[in-house]
Design a protein around this motif. Structure first.
Motif, short mmCIF file in Angstrom:
data_model
loop_
_atom_site.label_atom_id
_atom_site.label_comp_id
_atom_site.label_asym_id
_atom_site.label_seq_id
_atom_site.Cartn_x
_atom_site.Cartn_y
_atom_site.Cartn_z
N ASP A 99 0.83 -1.20 0.00
CA ASP A 99 0.00 0.00 0.00
C ASP A 99 0.87 1.26 0.00
OD1 ASP A 99 -2.86 0.60 0.00
OD2 ASP A 99 -2.44 1.67 1.88
N ASP A 100 1.95 1.25 0.79
CA ASP A 100 2.88 2.37 0.81
C ASP A 100 3.53 2.58 -0.56
OD1 ASP A 100 2.31 2.68 3.50
OD2 ASP A 100 4.27 1.98 4.21
N ILE A 101 3.88 1.48 -1.20
CA ILE A 101 4.49 1.55 -2.54
C ILE A 101 3.50 2.17 -3.53
CG2 ILE A 101 5.31 0.18 -4.52
CD1 ILE A 101 6.38 -1.86 -2.39
N LEU A 102 2.27 1.68 -3.51
CA LEU A 102 1.26 2.17 -4.44
C LEU A 102 0.94 3.65 -4.22
CD1 LEU A 102 -1.13 -0.90 -4.57
CD2 LEU A 102 0.48 -0.13 -6.33
N ASP A 103 1.05 4.11 -2.98
CA ASP A 103 0.80 5.53 -2.71
C ASP A 103 1.81 6.41 -3.44
OD1 ASP A 103 -0.78 7.51 -1.05
OD2 ASP A 103 1.28 8.02 -0.44
N ASP B 34 -0.73 -14.28 -3.49
CA ASP B 34 0.13 -13.88 -4.60
C ASP B 34 -0.46 -12.68 -5.34
OD1 ASP B 34 2.53 -14.40 -6.17
OD2 ASP B 34 1.13 -14.92 -7.78
N TYR B 35 -1.78 -12.68 -5.51
CA TYR B 35 -2.46 -11.55 -6.14
C TYR B 35 -2.21 -10.26 -5.35
CZ TYR B 35 -6.25 -8.26 -6.86
OH TYR B 35 -6.97 -7.12 -7.05
N LEU B 36 -2.33 -10.33 -4.02
CA LEU B 36 -2.12 -9.14 -3.19
C LEU B 36 -0.70 -8.60 -3.35
CD1 LEU B 36 -3.97 -10.07 0.12
CD2 LEU B 36 -4.72 -8.48 -1.68
N GLN B 37 0.24 -9.51 -3.49
CA GLN B 37 1.64 -9.11 -3.67
C GLN B 37 1.85 -8.36 -4.98
OE1 GLN B 37 5.57 -11.64 -3.25
NE2 GLN B 37 4.40 -12.36 -4.97
N ASN B 38 1.12 -8.74 -6.00
CA ASN B 38 1.32 -8.18 -7.33
C ASN B 38 0.27 -7.16 -7.73
OD1 ASN B 38 3.67 -9.78 -8.06
ND2 ASN B 38 2.27 -11.51 -7.98
N ARG B 39 -0.60 -6.80 -6.82
CA ARG B 39 -1.71 -5.89 -7.15
C ARG B 39 -1.20 -4.53 -7.60
NH1 ARG B 39 -3.52 -2.63 -2.38
NH2 ARG B 39 -1.94 -3.00 -0.78
N GLU B 40 -2.04 -3.88 -8.41
CA GLU B 40 -1.71 -2.54 -8.89
C GLU B 40 -2.68 -1.51 -8.35
OE1 GLU B 40 -1.26 -2.43 -13.10
OE2 GLU B 40 0.09 -4.14 -13.13
N TYR B 41 -3.60 -1.94 -7.50
CA TYR B 41 -4.57 -1.04 -6.87
C TYR B 41 -4.95 -1.59 -5.52
CZ TYR B 41 -7.63 -4.44 -9.11
OH TYR B 41 -8.21 -5.60 -9.56
N GLY C 53 -0.02 9.93 -3.06
CA GLY C 53 0.91 10.92 -2.57
C GLY C 53 0.52 11.54 -1.24
N SER C 54 -0.54 11.03 -0.63
CA SER C 54 -1.01 11.63 0.63
C SER C 54 -0.01 11.42 1.77
CB SER C 54 -2.38 11.06 1.03
OG SER C 54 -2.29 9.67 1.24
N ASP C 55 0.71 10.31 1.75
CA ASP C 55 1.71 10.08 2.80
C ASP C 55 2.78 11.16 2.77
OD1 ASP C 55 0.36 7.80 3.61
OD2 ASP C 55 1.62 6.45 2.43
N LYS C 56 3.23 11.52 1.57
CA LYS C 56 4.26 12.55 1.44
C LYS C 56 3.71 13.91 1.85
CE LYS C 56 7.69 14.38 -1.72
NZ LYS C 56 8.30 14.27 -3.04
N VAL C 57 2.51 14.23 1.39
CA VAL C 57 1.89 15.51 1.73
C VAL C 57 1.74 15.65 3.25
CG1 VAL C 57 -0.28 16.83 1.59
CG2 VAL C 57 0.69 15.77 -0.46
#
Length: 159
Positions: A87-91, A152-159, A104-108
């Protein structure tokens, strides 16, 4: 019928969920002098706890052995942490269109994340490692193909 021991296990897990719900776990609750400890603690008390408890309770209700309950608990902890790191990666790497929420909310918000501490590459490696460790725990269970595919799906998810 549940034995007294099984009821006690369920009570312990339910109490853990209640504590998370009632008290919440916020980064501000911990000393920011050790941000990696803060992240690990928060994620173990939130995402990891919720998934772990759900997995363990399912085993308890099904009358599984203590070994299987423990394997399910560890699976949930590992998967929960991998999920949070992803989730952090996707943000950082995704978009509003793909993710369905603002990125980008984590950075903001100047929030410490695994990505800010370790970088994207190390985080991807950690997601893979944690997911593989979670999958190892599933070897204790028969008929585990579908849940392994989901992990495995959760590991490779894009959303």
């Amino acid at each position: 019928l549940f034995t007294t021991c099984r009821m006690e296990q369920m009570n312990q897990y339910m109490y853990a969920l209640y504590a998370v719900k009632e008290n919440g776990v916020m980064e501000s609750d911990y000393s920011i002098s050790n941000p990696d400890f803060v992240l690990l603690t928060m994620d173990n008390l939130k995402t990891g706890c919720l998934i772990s408890v759900a997995c363990a309770l399912g085993c308890i209700v099904a009358g599984a052995s203590d070994d299987l309950i423990n394997a399910a608990k560890i699976f949930g902890e590992k998967l929960g942490l991998a999920f949070q790191i992803k989730d952090d990666i996707l943000d950082v790497t995704s978009s509003l269109e793909k993710l369905g929420k603002m990125t980008g909310s984590d950075k903001v918000n100047n929030k410490s994340t695994y990505v800010t501490l370790l970088g994207i590459e190390k985080c991807e490696e950690l997601v893979k490692k944690l997911t593989n460790e979670a999958l190892e725990e599933l070897n204790a269970f028969p008929n585990n193909k579908l849940i392994k595919e989901y992990a495995d799906y959760l590991q490779n998810r894009e959303y």
